[in-house]
Write a protein that holds these residues in place. Structure first.
Motif, PDB file in Angstrom:
ATOM      1  N   TRP A  23       0.927  -1.309   0.099  1.00  0.00           N
ATOM      2  CA  TRP A  23      -0.041   0.098   0.084  1.00  0.00           C
ATOM      3  C   TRP A  23       0.874   1.266   0.001  1.00  0.00           C
ATOM      4  N   TRP A  51      -8.565 -12.578   2.425  1.00  0.00           N
ATOM      5  CA  TRP A  51      -8.061 -11.442   3.008  1.00  0.00           C
ATOM      6  C   TRP A  51      -6.682 -10.493   2.024  1.00  0.00           C
ATOM      7  N   HIS A  54     -10.549  -8.771   0.408  1.00  0.00           N
ATOM      8  CA  HIS A  54     -11.041  -8.210   1.705  1.00  0.00           C
ATOM      9  C   HIS A  54      -9.837  -6.798   1.379  1.00  0.00           C
ATOM     10  N   PHE A  55      -8.866  -6.997   1.981  1.00  0.00           N
ATOM     11  CA  PHE A  55      -7.915  -5.866   1.651  1.00  0.00           C
ATOM     12  C   PHE A  55      -7.817  -4.988   0.202  1.00  0.00           C
ATOM     13  N   LYS A  57     -10.728  -4.694  -1.722  1.00  0.00           N
ATOM     14  CA  LYS A  57     -11.391  -3.877  -1.377  1.00  0.00           C
ATOM     15  C   LYS A  57     -11.549  -2.388  -0.238  1.00  0.00           C
ATOM     16  N   ARG A  58     -11.366  -3.183   0.690  1.00  0.00           N
ATOM     17  CA  ARG A  58     -10.866  -2.172   2.082  1.00  0.00           C
ATOM     18  C   ARG A  58      -9.948  -0.699   1.218  1.00  0.00           C
ATOM     19  N   ARG A  59      -8.775  -1.118   0.322  1.00  0.00           N
ATOM     20  CA  ARG A  59      -8.600  -0.319   0.418  1.00  0.00           C
ATOM     21  C   ARG A  59      -8.869   0.681  -1.149  1.00  0.00           C
ATOM     22  N   PHE A  61     -12.846   1.033  -1.032  1.00  0.00           N
ATOM     23  CA  PHE A  61     -13.035   1.926   0.097  1.00  0.00           C
ATOM     24  C   PHE A  61     -12.008   3.116   0.755  1.00  0.00           C
ATOM     25  N   LEU A  62     -11.247   2.907   1.589  1.00  0.00           N
ATOM     26  CA  LEU A  62     -10.376   4.184   2.322  1.00  0.00           C
ATOM     27  C   LEU A  62      -9.967   5.506   0.804  1.00  0.00           C
TER      28      LEU A  62
END
Length: 82
Positions: A23, A51, A54-55, A57-59, A61-62
């Motif tokens: 990241w 994971w 998931h990460f 998607k999370r990135r 989103f962030l």
């Protein structure tokens, strides 16, 4: 990681470390994934696939949230009142 066994603390740390490096690389290269290929591979090999998904998607989103914070979300009715 074997099957669906929960990763050990060591494995989780390795996964998070790889994710953070990946990241950070994306952040410093304006999200140019090609420049971070090696780190992406390390991230994928150290983390369970669930994971990784998931990460990712999370990135997204962030990044979206940050974009709203930086560019500001203006509801239509608020324009022109200031």
């Amino acid at each position: 990681a074997a099957g669906m066994a929960a990763p050990t603390m060591e494995e989780r740390k390795a996964c998070w470390g790889a994710r953070d490096e990946f990241w950070q690389c994306l952040d410093s290269h304006g999200d140019d994934a090609a420049k971070c290929e090696k780190l992406r591979r390390a991230f994928e090999s150290r983390c369970p696939q669930q994971w990784v998904k998931h990460f990712d998607k999370r990135r997204d989103f962030l990044k979206y949230k940050k974009k709203l914070e930086t560019e500001g979300y203006r509801p239509p009715e608020a324009t022109g009142k200031s």
